[in-house]
Design a protein around this motif. Structure first.
Motif, PDB file in Angstrom:
ATOM      1  N   GLN A 158       0.833  -1.212   0.000  1.00  0.00           N
ATOM      2  CA  GLN A 158       0.000   0.000   0.000  1.00  0.00           C
ATOM      3  C   GLN A 158       0.863   1.255   0.000  1.00  0.00           C
ATOM      4  OE1 GLN A 158      -2.218  -1.081   3.573  1.00  0.00           O
ATOM      5  NE2 GLN A 158      -4.121  -0.896   2.411  1.00  0.00           N
ATOM      6  N   ARG A 159       1.968   1.195   0.735  1.00  0.00           N
ATOM      7  CA  ARG A 159       2.831   2.376   0.817  1.00  0.00           C
ATOM      8  C   ARG A 159       3.418   2.720  -0.549  1.00  0.00           C
ATOM      9  NH1 ARG A 159       5.901   0.671   4.311  1.00  0.00           N
ATOM     10  NH2 ARG A 159       7.714   0.292   2.992  1.00  0.00           N
ATOM     11  N   LEU A 160       3.733   1.672  -1.279  1.00  0.00           N
ATOM     12  CA  LEU A 160       4.255   1.875  -2.632  1.00  0.00           C
ATOM     13  C   LEU A 160       3.193   2.555  -3.507  1.00  0.00           C
ATOM     14  CD1 LEU A 160       6.550   1.456  -4.580  1.00  0.00           C
ATOM     15  CD2 LEU A 160       5.922  -0.947  -4.781  1.00  0.00           C
ATOM     16  N   GLN A 161       1.956   2.111  -3.357  1.00  0.00           N
ATOM     17  CA  GLN A 161       0.874   2.752  -4.118  1.00  0.00           C
ATOM     18  C   GLN A 161       0.690   4.203  -3.686  1.00  0.00           C
ATOM     19  OE1 GLN A 161      -0.727   1.545  -6.707  1.00  0.00           O
ATOM     20  NE2 GLN A 161       0.020  -0.576  -6.658  1.00  0.00           N
ATOM     21  N   CYS A 162       0.869   4.458  -2.393  1.00  0.00           N
ATOM     22  CA  CYS A 162       0.830   5.848  -1.902  1.00  0.00           C
ATOM     23  C   CYS A 162       1.896   6.679  -2.589  1.00  0.00           C
ATOM     24  CB  CYS A 162       1.103   5.911  -0.397  1.00  0.00           C
ATOM     25  SG  CYS A 162      -0.282   5.456   0.617  1.00  0.00           S
ATOM     26  N   HIS A 163       3.053   6.085  -2.734  1.00  0.00           N
ATOM     27  CA  HIS A 163       4.151   6.836  -3.338  1.00  0.00           C
ATOM     28  C   HIS A 163       3.859   7.139  -4.814  1.00  0.00           C
ATOM     29  CE1 HIS A 163       8.465   7.490  -4.679  1.00  0.00           C
ATOM     30  NE2 HIS A 163       8.214   8.441  -3.801  1.00  0.00           N
TER      31      HIS A 163
ATOM     32  N   ALA B 169      -2.819  24.374 -15.462  1.00  0.00           N
ATOM     33  CA  ALA B 169      -2.720  24.567 -14.008  1.00  0.00           C
ATOM     34  C   ALA B 169      -3.932  24.032 -13.264  1.00  0.00           C
ATOM     35  CB  ALA B 169      -2.528  26.048 -13.691  1.00  0.00           C
ATOM     36  N   ASN B 170      -5.086  24.085 -13.897  1.00  0.00           N
ATOM     37  CA  ASN B 170      -6.291  23.626 -13.213  1.00  0.00           C
ATOM     38  C   ASN B 170      -6.758  22.265 -13.741  1.00  0.00           C
ATOM     39  OD1 ASN B 170      -9.420  23.367 -13.466  1.00  0.00           O
ATOM     40  ND2 ASN B 170      -9.120  24.606 -11.648  1.00  0.00           N
ATOM     41  N   ASN B 171      -7.161  22.199 -14.990  1.00  0.00           N
ATOM     42  CA  ASN B 171      -7.759  20.965 -15.524  1.00  0.00           C
ATOM     43  C   ASN B 171      -6.783  19.796 -15.445  1.00  0.00           C
ATOM     44  OD1 ASN B 171      -9.266  22.648 -18.425  1.00  0.00           O
ATOM     45  ND2 ASN B 171      -9.728  22.842 -16.245  1.00  0.00           N
ATOM     46  N   PHE B 172      -5.555  20.037 -15.932  1.00  0.00           N
ATOM     47  CA  PHE B 172      -4.606  18.925 -16.015  1.00  0.00           C
ATOM     48  C   PHE B 172      -4.077  18.560 -14.623  1.00  0.00           C
ATOM     49  CE2 PHE B 172      -3.271  19.617 -20.766  1.00  0.00           C
ATOM     50  CZ  PHE B 172      -4.590  19.408 -21.146  1.00  0.00           C
ATOM     51  N   ALA B 173      -3.792  19.548 -13.798  1.00  0.00           N
ATOM     52  CA  ALA B 173      -3.354  19.239 -12.430  1.00  0.00           C
ATOM     53  C   ALA B 173      -4.457  18.482 -11.699  1.00  0.00           C
ATOM     54  CB  ALA B 173      -2.991  20.521 -11.683  1.00  0.00           C
ATOM     55  N   ASN B 174      -5.694  18.918 -11.878  1.00  0.00           N
ATOM     56  CA  ASN B 174      -6.803  18.232 -11.215  1.00  0.00           C
ATOM     57  C   ASN B 174      -6.897  16.771 -11.662  1.00  0.00           C
ATOM     58  OD1 ASN B 174      -9.464  18.523  -9.576  1.00  0.00           O
ATOM     59  ND2 ASN B 174     -10.062  17.487 -11.459  1.00  0.00           N
ATOM     60  N   HIS B 175      -6.612  16.536 -12.937  1.00  0.00           N
ATOM     61  CA  HIS B 175      -6.628  15.150 -13.436  1.00  0.00           C
ATOM     62  C   HIS B 175      -5.567  14.318 -12.710  1.00  0.00           C
ATOM     63  CE1 HIS B 175      -7.322  11.831 -16.087  1.00  0.00           C
ATOM     64  NE2 HIS B 175      -6.149  11.921 -16.683  1.00  0.00           N
ATOM     65  N   MET B 176      -4.429  14.909 -12.445  1.00  0.00           N
ATOM     66  CA  MET B 176      -3.382  14.193 -11.701  1.00  0.00           C
ATOM     67  C   MET B 176      -3.872  13.882 -10.281  1.00  0.00           C
ATOM     68  SD  MET B 176      -1.181  13.914 -14.067  1.00  0.00           S
ATOM     69  CE  MET B 176      -1.517  14.582 -15.699  1.00  0.00           C
ATOM     70  N   PHE B 177      -4.565  14.831  -9.685  1.00  0.00           N
ATOM     71  CA  PHE B 177      -5.137  14.589  -8.350  1.00  0.00           C
ATOM     72  C   PHE B 177      -6.163  13.441  -8.424  1.00  0.00           C
ATOM     73  CE2 PHE B 177      -4.632  19.454  -7.556  1.00  0.00           C
ATOM     74  CZ  PHE B 177      -3.276  19.287  -7.386  1.00  0.00           C
ATOM     75  N   ALA B 178      -6.969  13.448  -9.483  1.00  0.00           N
ATOM     76  CA  ALA B 178      -8.018  12.425  -9.621  1.00  0.00           C
ATOM     77  C   ALA B 178      -7.395  11.033  -9.745  1.00  0.00           C
ATOM     78  CB  ALA B 178      -8.898  12.725 -10.832  1.00  0.00           C
ATOM     79  N   ILE B 179      -6.327  10.935 -10.536  1.00  0.00           N
ATOM     80  CA  ILE B 179      -5.658   9.638 -10.684  1.00  0.00           C
ATOM     81  C   ILE B 179      -5.086   9.195  -9.336  1.00  0.00           C
ATOM     82  CG2 ILE B 179      -3.669   8.464 -11.719  1.00  0.00           C
ATOM     83  CD1 ILE B 179      -4.174  10.222 -14.234  1.00  0.00           C
ATOM     84  N   ALA B 180      -4.449  10.120  -8.630  1.00  0.00           N
ATOM     85  CA  ALA B 180      -3.885   9.793  -7.311  1.00  0.00           C
ATOM     86  C   ALA B 180      -4.980   9.254  -6.387  1.00  0.00           C
ATOM     87  CB  ALA B 180      -3.226  11.036  -6.699  1.00  0.00           C
ATOM     88  N   GLU B 181      -6.097   9.932  -6.358  1.00  0.00           N
ATOM     89  CA  GLU B 181      -7.186   9.493  -5.467  1.00  0.00           C
ATOM     90  C   GLU B 181      -7.694   8.107  -5.844  1.00  0.00           C
ATOM     91  OE1 GLU B 181     -10.204  12.508  -5.372  1.00  0.00           O
ATOM     92  OE2 GLU B 181      -8.899  13.986  -4.417  1.00  0.00           O
ATOM     93  N   GLN B 182      -7.797   7.852  -7.151  1.00  0.00           N
ATOM     94  CA  GLN B 182      -8.311   6.557  -7.578  1.00  0.00           C
ATOM     95  C   GLN B 182      -7.324   5.425  -7.291  1.00  0.00           C
ATOM     96  OE1 GLN B 182     -11.509   6.132  -8.577  1.00  0.00           O
ATOM     97  NE2 GLN B 182     -11.607   8.258  -7.925  1.00  0.00           N
ATOM     98  N   LEU B 183      -6.029   5.716  -7.459  1.00  0.00           N
ATOM     99  CA  LEU B 183      -5.021   4.697  -7.121  1.00  0.00           C
ATOM    100  C   LEU B 183      -5.130   4.325  -5.652  1.00  0.00           C
ATOM    101  CD1 LEU B 183      -1.827   6.012  -8.971  1.00  0.00           C
ATOM    102  CD2 LEU B 183      -3.165   3.974  -9.533  1.00  0.00           C
ATOM    103  N   LEU B 184      -5.310   5.328  -4.810  1.00  0.00           N
ATOM    104  CA  LEU B 184      -5.430   5.069  -3.373  1.00  0.00           C
ATOM    105  C   LEU B 184      -6.685   4.251  -3.084  1.00  0.00           C
ATOM    106  CD1 LEU B 184      -4.314   8.587  -2.110  1.00  0.00           C
ATOM    107  CD2 LEU B 184      -3.037   6.443  -1.895  1.00  0.00           C
ATOM    108  N   ALA B 185      -7.804   4.711  -3.646  1.00  0.00           N
ATOM    109  CA  ALA B 185      -9.075   4.023  -3.376  1.00  0.00           C
ATOM    110  C   ALA B 185      -8.990   2.550  -3.792  1.00  0.00           C
ATOM    111  CB  ALA B 185     -10.219   4.729  -4.105  1.00  0.00           C
ATOM    112  N   LYS B 186      -8.368   2.302  -4.943  1.00  0.00           N
ATOM    113  CA  LYS B 186      -8.241   0.925  -5.426  1.00  0.00           C
ATOM    114  C   LYS B 186      -7.423   0.058  -4.472  1.00  0.00           C
ATOM    115  CE  LYS B 186      -7.086  -0.416  -9.535  1.00  0.00           C
ATOM    116  NZ  LYS B 186      -7.659  -1.120 -10.692  1.00  0.00           N
TER     117      LYS B 186
END
Lengths: 266, 266
Positions: A158-163, B169-186
């Motif tokens: 999980q930590r790797l995924q966090c990274h 700065a907004n749309n594309f950065a937000n997409h990076m945030f969205a991917i990060a959140e989905q990786l975590l949720a998964k």
């Protein structure tokens, strides 16, 4: 009981951890850096002994925290020949098992971007904790809780995924900010003009899932605007990046989450 | 002198502009929306007359502000048959010349992401001002200055570049945030874990150029970590995106600016 803690590495993470642990009343025993000067500067700040050889590590430390870059952890491990009371590392991408030859080991990973020159509120830094025994986990949780309000017990996978998530949220988002600033500078516009939007973008996702906060031509599939923007970008690299990320926004459906565009516009 | 201002469009931009102009003491004359209900809800809040036909526009308005989506501006223009005292639009990507058949025209572009459901501090919204005469520019600058502390006089070409910058700065950065959140949720990790990092990322570039704030495996050209991350990403789309953005970070040299990695790490 006041714990004695030693820190291996006087870089950004070592600096902030040593300083904040010291402020919270922990006794910082030793600071190691290959550069004696670097070790000394930090050690002086936290009333510790500077060392530049791992053979000088004091075995009585209750916790030894390795704060070196990922690729250097195995070299550190090669040089610690005794069994520390508790040895942990602070790396997002390195499994806890790198420390498995030590009886007491764990991970103490702060999920934040550190810079020596920027003051940081340690209370808002998420700490990811892992340990090889319940007792060691308890010790690490107690220390993390003293520092921060955001504690996560997660395993190495999980930590790797966090990274990886952090790479997207920080490294990749920052790259988008950098491109925005350069586009502005090239057109004689102050990069300051974009800064409020950057703050708003980050604040919005504090309370709205980023997938729902998505706005702009890509999520609207506004082909005219996309085409025009790509034409106006001069560098082939930026044209490709614009096109690629726009497609990604439109197609993004990890875990079959529906795309859901809220009533917002840029 | 208290100006009379009418607003065409009751979407996010129209809503925030009408509300803030009203709060600053301007008299909001009319609110137009194709939906009379939408017009009425906003009009009620700002003590204005709701209309759902542009033929009902009151000619005595000192400024008429068009706040409809980009593609609808030309339709609005087709329907305004008289010469307003001053007619402006609020679009980033549309040239001022779309209003050139009117003797007095300009642009009043707020560079921010608006949402009806989010309260916004209008003082920190950058306004981009353009007008066809010095007198009209003066009028618009005066209004913008009442609302915000961040005023930029820029032409249509520059404004378009601002809009492209905002997409990054907004749309594309937000997409990076969205991917990060989905990786975590998964991976059964709360998306909250990444939120402090997102805030810190945005705050850092308020005082440090983003190019210098860049950290992570890509800028370090840490091929092992990059390879490992790409292997761990399951979706081919994300593998490609990771690889593409990493290359872009490493190669990013717009305007021959040197890559300059500060003493920071993630």
């Amino acid at each position: 009981m006041e714990l004695n803690i030693s820190i291996i590495g006087a870089g950004n993470v070592g600096w902030h951890l040593a300083y904040n642990l010291y402020k919270k009343g922990y006794h910082i025993l030793q600071i190691f850096s290959r550069s004696f000067e670097n070790a000394s500067v930090l050690a002086k700040n936290v009333n510790a002994e500077p060392i530049n050889s791992l053979s000088k590590l004091n075995k009585s430390a209750d916790i030894i925290i390795i704060c070196v870059k990922d690729s250097a952890i195995s070299k550190v491990v090669d040089k610690i020949k005794f069994q520390p009371k508790l040895l942990v590392h602070t790396a997002g991408s390195i499994s806890m098992s790198i420390l498995s030859k030590y009886k007491s080991h764990g991970v103490f990973y702060p999920l934040q971007s550190f810079s020596k020159t920027t003051e940081l509120n340690i209370k808002t830094v998420p700490f990811c904790i892992e340990a090889n025994t319940q007792a060691n986990k308890k010790t690490l949780l107690a220390v993390a809780t003293k520092l921060s309000g955001l504690i996560y017990e997660i395993n190495s996978e999980q930590r790797l995924q966090c990274h990886i998530a952090a790479v997207f949220a920080n490294n990749f988002a920052n790259h988008m900010f950098a491109i925005a600033e350069q586009l502005l500078a090239k057109n004689d516009i102050s990069p300051d003009i974009i800064k409020p939007l950057i703050i708003e973008t980050a604040h919005k996702v504090q309370h709205t899932p980023a997938l729902l906060a998505q706005t702009g031509p890509a999520i609207r599939n506004d082909k005219n605007t996309i085409k025009r923007h790509i034409e106006l970008l001069q560098l082939p690299q930026l044209k490709k990046l614009y096109s690629f990320v726009s497609d990604s926004i439109l197609n993004f459906k990890i875990g079959n989450l529906p795309l859901n565009n809220k009533n917002e516009q840029l």
